[in-house]
Design a protein around this motif. Structure first.
Motif, PDB file in Angstrom:
ATOM      1  N   LEU A   1       0.831  -1.199   0.000  1.00 47.97           N
ATOM      2  CA  LEU A   1       0.000   0.000   0.000  1.00 47.97           C
ATOM      3  C   LEU A   1       0.870   1.255   0.000  1.00 47.97           C
ATOM      4  CD1 LEU A   1      -2.767   1.466   0.315  1.00 47.97           C
ATOM      5  CD2 LEU A   1      -2.408   1.313   2.798  1.00 47.97           C
ATOM      6  N   VAL A   2       1.897   1.267   0.838  1.00 49.99           N
ATOM      7  CA  VAL A   2       2.798   2.418   0.900  1.00 49.99           C
ATOM      8  C   VAL A   2       3.486   2.631  -0.446  1.00 49.99           C
ATOM      9  CG1 VAL A   2       4.966   3.261   1.923  1.00 49.99           C
ATOM     10  CG2 VAL A   2       3.168   2.316   3.393  1.00 49.99           C
ATOM     11  N   TYR A   3       3.916   1.551  -1.066  1.00 51.96           N
ATOM     12  CA  TYR A   3       4.528   1.653  -2.399  1.00 51.96           C
ATOM     13  C   TYR A   3       3.554   2.289  -3.390  1.00 51.96           C
ATOM     14  CZ  TYR A   3       6.478   0.172  -6.906  1.00 51.96           C
ATOM     15  OH  TYR A   3       6.971   0.150  -8.201  1.00 51.96           O
ATOM     16  N   CYS A   4       2.298   1.843  -3.355  1.00 58.56           N
ATOM     17  CA  CYS A   4       1.286   2.387  -4.271  1.00 58.56           C
ATOM     18  C   CYS A   4       1.002   3.852  -3.977  1.00 58.56           C
ATOM     19  CB  CYS A   4       0.001   1.570  -4.174  1.00 58.56           C
ATOM     20  SG  CYS A   4       0.133  -0.119  -4.811  1.00 58.56           S
ATOM     21  N   MET A   5       0.970   4.217  -2.701  1.00 57.92           N
ATOM     22  CA  MET A   5       0.752   5.620  -2.333  1.00 57.92           C
ATOM     23  C   MET A   5       1.889   6.495  -2.850  1.00 57.92           C
ATOM     24  SD  MET A   5      -2.076   6.046  -0.433  1.00 57.92           S
ATOM     25  CE  MET A   5      -1.768   7.437   0.652  1.00 57.92           C
ATOM     26  N   GLU A   6       3.120   6.032  -2.645  1.00 55.55           N
ATOM     27  CA  GLU A   6       4.277   6.797  -3.104  1.00 55.55           C
ATOM     28  C   GLU A   6       4.250   6.943  -4.626  1.00 55.55           C
ATOM     29  OE1 GLU A   6       7.133   8.069  -1.252  1.00 55.55           O
ATOM     30  OE2 GLU A   6       5.730   7.848   0.439  1.00 55.55           O
ATOM     31  N   ASN A   7       3.848   5.883  -5.314  1.00 58.19           N
ATOM     32  CA  ASN A   7       3.791   5.920  -6.770  1.00 58.19           C
ATOM     33  C   ASN A   7       2.701   6.858  -7.263  1.00 58.19           C
ATOM     34  OD1 ASN A   7       2.460   4.610  -9.435  1.00 58.19           O
ATOM     35  ND2 ASN A   7       4.678   4.326  -9.453  1.00 58.19           N
ATOM     36  N   ALA A   8       1.551   6.839  -6.583  1.00 53.91           N
ATOM     37  CA  ALA A   8       0.451   7.728  -6.964  1.00 53.91           C
ATOM     38  C   ALA A   8       0.852   9.192  -6.781  1.00 53.91           C
ATOM     39  CB  ALA A   8      -0.795   7.414  -6.127  1.00 53.91           C
ATOM     40  N   ILE A   9       1.565   9.493  -5.711  1.00 54.69           N
ATOM     41  CA  ILE A   9       2.029  10.864  -5.457  1.00 54.69           C
ATOM     42  C   ILE A   9       3.058  11.278  -6.501  1.00 54.69           C
ATOM     43  CG2 ILE A   9       3.322  12.307  -3.828  1.00 54.69           C
ATOM     44  CD1 ILE A   9       1.999  10.616  -1.578  1.00 54.69           C
ATOM     45  N   LEU A  10       3.947  10.355  -6.839  1.00 56.72           N
ATOM     46  CA  LEU A  10       4.976  10.628  -7.848  1.00 56.72           C
ATOM     47  C   LEU A  10       4.354  11.055  -9.171  1.00 56.72           C
ATOM     48  CD1 LEU A  10       8.055  10.368  -8.685  1.00 56.72           C
ATOM     49  CD2 LEU A  10       7.452   8.048  -9.443  1.00 56.72           C
ATOM     50  N   ASN A  11       3.195  10.498  -9.502  1.00 55.59           N
ATOM     51  CA  ASN A  11       2.568  10.739 -10.798  1.00 55.59           C
ATOM     52  C   ASN A  11       1.506  11.838 -10.780  1.00 55.59           C
ATOM     53  OD1 ASN A  11       3.463   8.608 -12.999  1.00 55.59           O
ATOM     54  ND2 ASN A  11       3.448   7.547 -11.031  1.00 55.59           N
TER      55      ASN A  11
ATOM     56  N   LYS B   1       8.399  -0.340 -12.920  1.00 48.55           N
ATOM     57  CA  LYS B   1       9.865  -0.290 -12.998  1.00 48.55           C
ATOM     58  C   LYS B   1      10.329   1.030 -13.602  1.00 48.55           C
ATOM     59  CE  LYS B   1      10.388  -5.318 -13.353  1.00 48.55           C
ATOM     60  NZ  LYS B   1      10.725  -6.456 -14.256  1.00 48.55           N
ATOM     61  N   GLU B   2       9.594   1.507 -14.598  1.00 50.42           N
ATOM     62  CA  GLU B   2       9.914   2.820 -15.177  1.00 50.42           C
ATOM     63  C   GLU B   2       9.742   3.925 -14.135  1.00 50.42           C
ATOM     64  OE1 GLU B   2       7.507   3.429 -18.603  1.00 50.42           O
ATOM     65  OE2 GLU B   2       8.433   1.797 -19.764  1.00 50.42           O
ATOM     66  N   ASP B   3       8.670   3.824 -13.356  1.00 49.60           N
ATOM     67  CA  ASP B   3       8.440   4.821 -12.301  1.00 49.60           C
ATOM     68  C   ASP B   3       9.496   4.734 -11.212  1.00 49.60           C
ATOM     69  OD1 ASP B   3       6.295   5.898 -13.560  1.00 49.60           O
ATOM     70  OD2 ASP B   3       4.765   5.031 -12.246  1.00 49.60           O
ATOM     71  N   ASP B   4       9.943   3.515 -10.887  1.00 51.63           N
ATOM     72  CA  ASP B   4      11.011   3.362  -9.897  1.00 51.63           C
ATOM     73  C   ASP B   4      12.268   4.093 -10.351  1.00 51.63           C
ATOM     74  OD1 ASP B   4       9.377   1.857  -8.298  1.00 51.63           O
ATOM     75  OD2 ASP B   4      10.357  -0.066  -8.713  1.00 51.63           O
ATOM     76  N   ALA B   5      12.584   3.948 -11.637  1.00 57.59           N
ATOM     77  CA  ALA B   5      13.765   4.618 -12.184  1.00 57.59           C
ATOM     78  C   ALA B   5      13.582   6.133 -12.145  1.00 57.59           C
ATOM     79  CB  ALA B   5      14.015   4.147 -13.613  1.00 57.59           C
ATOM     80  N   LYS B   6      12.386   6.574 -12.456  1.00 59.06           N
ATOM     81  CA  LYS B   6      12.090   8.009 -12.423  1.00 59.06           C
ATOM     82  C   LYS B   6      12.196   8.555 -11.007  1.00 59.06           C
ATOM     83  CE  LYS B   6       7.808   9.253 -13.208  1.00 59.06           C
ATOM     84  NZ  LYS B   6       6.547   9.550 -13.947  1.00 59.06           N
ATOM     85  N   ARG B   7      11.675   7.797 -10.053  1.00 56.90           N
ATOM     86  CA  ARG B   7      11.735   8.232  -8.652  1.00 56.90           C
ATOM     87  C   ARG B   7      13.175   8.240  -8.154  1.00 56.90           C
ATOM     88  NH1 ARG B   7       8.453   5.099  -3.950  1.00 56.90           N
ATOM     89  NH2 ARG B   7       9.559   3.369  -4.934  1.00 56.90           N
TER      90      ARG B   7
END
Length: 339
Positions: free
Chosen positions: A136-146, A264-270
């Motif tokens: 859930l935390v991973y998804c929250m961080e990803n949603a904020i990133l985008n 994985k693309e978002d991980d690289a971007k982050r």
């Protein structure tokens, strides 16, 4: 000034001219703590992001512009991020949790430009609350990133099709509420519970006291066969992009391989975005949990307008009541739940 600072969403009236002063006072209070240099060193760029005007404004709004309470809340989040290290979670760490599509960031946004997290409780594939919360935390961080620059909130679309009593977990729900409210304040714009069965009602009555009033007010119950539902969804989403499971025209299904590539693309971007923290040896330097000299009160109990959390919950009684409703209502899916 960032336009988001104009949106107070609180019960306290604060003028636009007063907001920078309040933000500055919270930042100064944080800076006075004797452990602050250790926190700065361990958090790196994360500290700068979470002590930005926009971030402090969210904590102030969550605490109705009360400086002391916002300060305590932000302190707790800084220590939590230092120990939990959410920015270091990568796809390979949580891929197993994602396999069934129980939570994922949709490829579409709502009409306000908010990222959308789709949740399907029936697809739960893990019994570990710790693993569930990490995902859930991973998804929250990803949603904020985008999120686009002018937006700071997300939408949760919760699909209750196929939901059964075996999907009820009070422990996971309590922890979800804690993480969302204490460490991601003002990040949830709306939570749509789509077609929840009537037997979900006893569970909701128990869960609701865990939510702050402002959070509970963001929860909306929507039903596919309700005449008003189409208007609600059309007002929030572009129907050609919205998934068919929520009444839209998009027939695309969750594809793990495609989604894994996106993440994985978002991980690289982050990683590129926060490389200051990552390149400073945080993986090895922050390997152990740190206890610092912070006097952090329980922010669940001292914020304006919050409800007391029940100390004891009889889960067997809740399930028994849910089973009774399901038996009386032909599966518990015919009646409506009042928010």
């Amino acid at each position: 000034m960032n336009p988001q600072l104009r949106k107070t969403n609180s019960n306290v009236s604060v003028t636009l001219q007063d907001q920078p002063k309040l933000i500055s006072e919270v930042r100064k209070a944080i800076e006075k703590h004797k452990s602050i240099e250790k926190i700065k060193q361990r958090l790196g760029d994360e500290y700068t992001r979470f002590c930005s005007d926009e971030s402090i404004s969210r904590y102030l709004r969550a605490r109705n512009w009360n400086i002391k309470k916002a300060e305590k809340m932000l302190e707790a989040s800084l220590v939590w991020r230092m120990n939990y290290k959410p920015e270091e979670i990568r796809w390979e760490h949580i891929a197993a949790e994602a396999e069934t599509g129980k939570i994922y960031r949709s490829s579409f946004m709502d009409k306000h430009g908010r990222t959308v997290l789709v949740m399907r409780p029936r697809c739960q594939n893990s019994k570990s609350t710790r693993a569930q919360i990490k995902y859930l935390v991973y998804c929250m961080e990803n949603a904020i990133l985008n999120l686009p620059p002018e937006q700071e909130q997300m939408v949760w679309l919760i699909d209750f099709h196929g939901f059964s009593m075996s999907n009820i977990s009070i422990k996971s729900t309590k922890e979800t509420a804690h993480i969302l409210q204490d460490h991601y304040p003002e990040r949830l714009g709306l939570a749509i519970l789509y077609d929840p069965p009537k037997f979900f009602e006893p569970f909701w009555k128990v869960v609701k006291p865990f939510l702050e009033p402002k959070t509970a007010n963001k929860v909306k119950f929507v039903y596919a066969d309700d005449a008003n539902t189409k208007n609600v969804m059309e007002s929030l989403f572009y129907m050609d992009k919205l998934e068919s499971a929520f009444g839209g025209k998009n027939e695309a299904k969750f594809d793990l391989k495609i989604y894994a590539d996106r993440m994985k693309e978002d991980d690289a971007k982050r990683l590129a975005l926060y490389k200051g923290a990552s390149s400073s040896g945080t993986t090895s330097g922050r390997a152990s949990t740190v206890s610092l000299d912070f006097s952090i009160a329980n922010t669940d109990s001292d914020s304006d307008g919050e409800k007391k959390t029940p100390t004891e919950i009889n889960e067997e009684a809740i399930l028994a009541e849910a089973q009774k409703i399901a038996a009386a209502d032909g599966g518990g899916r015919g009646a409506r739940i009042e928010a």
